[in-house]
Motif scaffolding. Sequence first.
Motif, PDB file in Angstrom:
ATOM      1  N   VAL A  89      30.455 119.623   4.204  1.00  0.00           N
ATOM      2  CA  VAL A  89      31.551 118.968   4.886  1.00  0.00           C
ATOM      3  C   VAL A  89      30.671 118.490   6.199  1.00  0.00           C
ATOM      4  CG1 VAL A  89      33.741 118.592   5.845  1.00  0.00           C
ATOM      5  CG2 VAL A  89      33.346 119.833   3.845  1.00  0.00           C
ATOM      6  N   TYR A  90      30.737 117.204   6.549  1.00  0.00           N
ATOM      7  CA  TYR A  90      30.187 116.778   7.844  1.00  0.00           C
ATOM      8  C   TYR A  90      31.246 116.221   8.632  1.00  0.00           C
ATOM      9  CZ  TYR A  90      25.699 117.134   5.823  1.00  0.00           C
ATOM     10  OH  TYR A  90      24.250 117.608   5.248  1.00  0.00           O
ATOM     11  N   GLU A  91      31.271 116.988   9.776  1.00  0.00           N
ATOM     12  CA  GLU A  91      32.444 116.176  10.711  1.00  0.00           C
ATOM     13  C   GLU A  91      32.110 114.848  11.468  1.00  0.00           C
ATOM     14  OE1 GLU A  91      34.336 117.929  15.173  1.00  0.00           O
ATOM     15  OE2 GLU A  91      31.982 118.135  14.737  1.00  0.00           O
ATOM     16  N   GLY A  92      33.002 114.111  11.289  1.00  0.00           N
ATOM     17  CA  GLY A  92      33.021 112.770  11.525  1.00  0.00           C
ATOM     18  C   GLY A  92      33.926 112.639  13.020  1.00  0.00           C
ATOM     19  N   ARG A  93      34.938 111.963  12.900  1.00  0.00           N
ATOM     20  CA  ARG A  93      35.958 112.220  14.101  1.00  0.00           C
ATOM     21  C   ARG A  93      36.505 113.424  14.249  1.00  0.00           C
ATOM     22  NH1 ARG A  93      38.187 106.380  15.844  1.00  0.00           N
ATOM     23  NH2 ARG A  93      36.309 105.155  14.868  1.00  0.00           N
ATOM     24  N   GLY A  94      36.622 114.112  13.144  1.00  0.00           N
ATOM     25  CA  GLY A  94      37.232 115.688  13.164  1.00  0.00           C
ATOM     26  C   GLY A  94      38.702 115.344  12.965  1.00  0.00           C
ATOM     27  N   TRP A  95      39.289 116.806  12.932  1.00  0.00           N
ATOM     28  CA  TRP A  95      40.909 116.897  13.132  1.00  0.00           C
ATOM     29  C   TRP A  95      41.294 116.129  14.252  1.00  0.00           C
ATOM     30  CZ3 TRP A  95      42.036 117.736   8.431  1.00  0.00           C
ATOM     31  CH2 TRP A  95      41.649 118.737   7.409  1.00  0.00           C
ATOM     32  N   GLY A  96      42.588 115.706  13.917  1.00  0.00           N
ATOM     33  CA  GLY A  96      43.391 115.306  15.061  1.00  0.00           C
ATOM     34  C   GLY A  96      43.235 114.276  15.836  1.00  0.00           C
ATOM     35  N   ILE A  97      42.090 113.531  15.593  1.00  0.00           N
ATOM     36  CA  ILE A  97      41.563 112.204  16.350  1.00  0.00           C
ATOM     37  C   ILE A  97      42.001 110.977  15.274  1.00  0.00           C
ATOM     38  CG2 ILE A  97      39.515 111.200  17.175  1.00  0.00           C
ATOM     39  CD1 ILE A  97      40.435 113.462  18.910  1.00  0.00           C
ATOM     40  N   VAL A  98      42.364 110.020  15.690  1.00  0.00           N
ATOM     41  CA  VAL A  98      42.857 108.824  14.939  1.00  0.00           C
ATOM     42  C   VAL A  98      41.449 108.184  14.568  1.00  0.00           C
ATOM     43  CG1 VAL A  98      43.603 106.622  15.219  1.00  0.00           C
ATOM     44  CG2 VAL A  98      44.878 108.252  16.108  1.00  0.00           C
ATOM     45  N   GLY A  99      41.336 108.045  13.041  1.00  0.00           N
ATOM     46  CA  GLY A  99      40.125 107.260  12.668  1.00  0.00           C
ATOM     47  C   GLY A  99      39.953 105.812  12.687  1.00  0.00           C
ATOM     48  N   ALA A 100      39.089 105.170  11.988  1.00  0.00           N
ATOM     49  CA  ALA A 100      39.026 103.814  11.773  1.00  0.00           C
ATOM     50  C   ALA A 100      38.555 103.704  10.379  1.00  0.00           C
ATOM     51  CB  ALA A 100      38.132 103.201  12.709  1.00  0.00           C
ATOM     52  N   HIS A 101      39.385 103.824   9.522  1.00  0.00           N
ATOM     53  CA  HIS A 101      39.055 103.644   8.049  1.00  0.00           C
ATOM     54  C   HIS A 101      39.914 103.032   6.928  1.00  0.00           C
ATOM     55  CE1 HIS A 101      41.963 106.973   7.085  1.00  0.00           C
ATOM     56  NE2 HIS A 101      41.433 107.470   8.493  1.00  0.00           N
ATOM     57  N   ALA A 102      41.201 102.955   7.407  1.00  0.00           N
ATOM     58  CA  ALA A 102      42.300 102.053   6.678  1.00  0.00           C
ATOM     59  C   ALA A 102      43.310 101.481   7.629  1.00  0.00           C
ATOM     60  CB  ALA A 102      42.764 103.140   5.622  1.00  0.00           C
ATOM     61  N   LYS A 103      43.096 100.032   7.675  1.00  0.00           N
ATOM     62  CA  LYS A 103      43.803  99.510   8.788  1.00  0.00           C
ATOM     63  C   LYS A 103      45.264  99.606   8.465  1.00  0.00           C
ATOM     64  CE  LYS A 103      41.580  95.324   9.787  1.00  0.00           C
ATOM     65  NZ  LYS A 103      41.147  93.841   9.490  1.00  0.00           N
ATOM     66  N   GLU A 104      46.181  99.861   9.806  1.00  0.00           N
ATOM     67  CA  GLU A 104      47.539 100.203   9.733  1.00  0.00           C
ATOM     68  C   GLU A 104      47.918 101.424   9.287  1.00  0.00           C
ATOM     69  OE1 GLU A 104      49.393  97.009   7.361  1.00  0.00           O
ATOM     70  OE2 GLU A 104      47.801  95.643   8.342  1.00  0.00           O
TER      71      GLU A 104
END
Length: 180
Positions: A89-104
């Motif tokens: 498992v690689y950390e992207g934005r990690g836990w508790g941070i809003v991502g940018a992967h699925a609009k809305e």
Amino acid sequence: MDGHTPGETVDMNSVAVVCRRAWNAVDPRDRTEMKSPAQTVIVHHTALRYCSNPCDSVPQLAHIQHMHLQERGFDDIGYNFLISGDGVVYEGRGWGIVGAHAKEHNFHSVGIAFMGNFNDELPSSESLSALLRLLHIGVLHGHVRPNFVLVGHRDVAKTACPGEHLYSLLPKLREQLQNH
Ligand SMILES: [Zn+2]
């Protein structure tokens, strides 16, 4: 890496997460904290080359981050986590941070991408086991609601993501999550 043999106990309370520094992530331009535990977990695939060892995964992560920052204009790599074929498992934005992967859906979901194109490839048992353990820990630590919903990207947007072979395993994964 060996798969899990039947009868072997998998420690649901642990999963190794490779932190951003270890894969040479550049700093995010900005980050927004989630206001409450995620209600939804959205499974993606990267639709890029299948990665099953760090020699392939690490450059691929840098490539994805670069693409998201430069071409898509995101503040960081879009996903919260990425999982390679070897179950790392690689950390992207990690836990508790809003991502940018699925609009809305970003503000109340966690986005997890499997590294490969699962229209063609079959996800490895190591990567599926890593997802289950990661989610178990996410709930345990209060990042994800205990009654969260597991969906594929195509359930919330017009896309083939996360690929047919990964998408068709989601019902089985939901069942396994219920049993833990
Ligand atoms: Zn997706």
